[in-house]
Design a protein around this motif. Structure first.
Motif, short mmCIF file in Angstrom:
data_model
loop_
_atom_site.label_atom_id
_atom_site.label_comp_id
_atom_site.label_asym_id
_atom_site.label_seq_id
_atom_site.Cartn_x
_atom_site.Cartn_y
_atom_site.Cartn_z
N GLY A 155 0.80 -1.21 0.00
CA GLY A 155 0.00 0.00 0.00
C GLY A 155 0.84 1.26 0.00
O GLY A 155 0.38 2.33 -0.45
N LYS A 173 -3.53 9.23 3.41
CA LYS A 173 -4.36 9.99 2.48
C LYS A 173 -3.67 10.13 1.13
O LYS A 173 -4.28 9.95 0.07
CB LYS A 173 -4.66 11.38 3.06
N GLN A 174 -2.37 10.42 1.17
CA GLN A 174 -1.59 10.57 -0.06
C GLN A 174 -1.57 9.29 -0.87
O GLN A 174 -1.64 9.31 -2.11
CB GLN A 174 -0.16 10.98 0.29
N LYS A 175 -1.50 8.16 -0.18
CA LYS A 175 -1.42 6.86 -0.85
C LYS A 175 -2.80 6.25 -1.10
O LYS A 175 -2.90 5.10 -1.52
CB LYS A 175 -0.59 5.89 0.00
N SER A 176 -3.85 7.03 -0.85
CA SER A 176 -5.24 6.59 -1.07
C SER A 176 -5.57 5.33 -0.26
O SER A 176 -6.25 4.42 -0.75
CB SER A 176 -5.49 6.34 -2.57
N MET A 177 -5.10 5.31 0.97
CA MET A 177 -5.40 4.20 1.87
C MET A 177 -6.40 4.66 2.94
O MET A 177 -6.61 5.85 3.14
CB MET A 177 -4.11 3.67 2.51
N ASN A 178 -6.99 3.70 3.60
CA ASN A 178 -8.05 3.98 4.56
C ASN A 178 -7.50 4.60 5.85
O ASN A 178 -6.83 3.93 6.64
CB ASN A 178 -8.78 2.67 4.88
N GLN A 179 -7.81 5.89 6.08
CA GLN A 179 -7.33 6.56 7.29
C GLN A 179 -8.07 6.10 8.55
O GLN A 179 -7.58 6.26 9.66
CB GLN A 179 -7.47 8.08 7.15
N ASP A 206 -1.54 11.80 6.95
CA ASP A 206 -1.26 12.43 5.66
C ASP A 206 -0.72 11.44 4.65
O ASP A 206 -1.04 11.50 3.45
CB ASP A 206 -0.25 13.58 5.84
N ASP A 248 -5.67 -2.38 7.46
CA ASP A 248 -5.72 -0.91 7.48
C ASP A 248 -5.12 -0.36 8.76
O ASP A 248 -4.43 0.67 8.76
CB ASP A 248 -7.17 -0.43 7.33
#
Length: 252
Positions: A81, A204-210, A201, A125
């Motif tokens: 990820g 979010k940058q890597k388009s993963m579930n925060q 951050d 996640d």
């Protein structure tokens, strides 16, 4: 620039907190101050070398999950990820330690270690959120300071230390002591919060579930009444979960 007299004073305070200052004679304190000064002036390449040796030392003392094990395969999936990102310009090297302990850490040479006990209690996640947090400590310079402190305290307790910055003069016992102190280092509230935000951050940058970072903190809050050493207890895991939840709600 550091003042040597100030550093010598600083090591006295540091050792006093560890309960050892009263046992040092003046000559030992001078030597300890010199060791702390050397530690504080370690270059990035020195830190990388020390991290390399510390990681090797830790690996040698740990049971590492085989590459074909379910734990290793799962961690590989989790780390994908993050893509091809580097850590302080170093390629990330990750492994699983087979232990019931709940922990994870990262060093300035790109060494990332995740304990099977943590993997057992977290989903993918959540693991990414925790790993992002640990990598944040490296990216933000916190791990460098922790390594410098571990080097200084270990060297000071021998009342001598290495003859020069780096790892060449360190004995195996000193190196093992440094590694243990680094892994067990406690970061400040400001550092913990900054690493939390770094992870948010990055996810979010890597388009993963925060959201995984939120639920990871919630799970950690249940350990020892929220006082688990994992990711420290200040600020509390529950308040840190709320902070990330607030950021998600704000979309920032």
């Amino acid at each position: 620039m550091l003042n040597k007299a100030y550093v010598a004073c600083g090591v006295a305070v540091l050792l006093s907190a560890c309960g050892g200052a009263q046992n040092l004679d003046p000559n030992g304190l001078t030597s300890a101050g010199s060791s702390l000064y050397k530690a504080a002036t370690l270059s990035d390449s020195d830190i990388a070398s020390l991290a390399n040796e510390s990681c090797k030392s830790s690996d040698a003392e740990s049971t590492i999950a085989p590459a074909n094990s379910a734990y290793s395969k799962r961690l590989t999936k989790v780390m994908k990820g993050f893509g091809d990102m580097t850590l302080n310009g170093q390629k990330i090297n990750y492994k699983v330690y087979m232990t019931k302990d709940v922990n994870a850490w990262a060093m300035g040479n790109g060494c990332v270690r995740v304990y099977s006990g943590l993997m057992d209690m977290m989903n993918d996640d959540e693991l990414r959120g925790v790993i992002g947090h640990e990598m944040g400590h490296v990216a933000l310079g916190h791990s460098k300071k922790a390594m410098q402190t571990a080097y200084a305290v270990s060297a000071a307790r021998t009342a001598a230390g290495a003859a020069s910055p780096g790892v060449a003069a360190l004995s195996n016992s000193q190196l093992g002591d440094i590694t243990e102190k680094f892994i067990n280092a406690q970061f400040s509230q400001t550092q913990e919060s900054a690493a939390d935000d770094y992870s948010f951050d990055l996810l979010k940058q890597k388009s993963m579930n925060q959201k995984g970072l939120v639920t990871a903190f919630q799970k950690l809050a249940q350990l020892d009444g929220g006082k688990s050493s994992m990711m420290s207890s200040h600020p509390s895991s529950s308040s840190r979960a709320q902070h990330i939840q607030d950021r998600i709600a704000k979309g920032s």
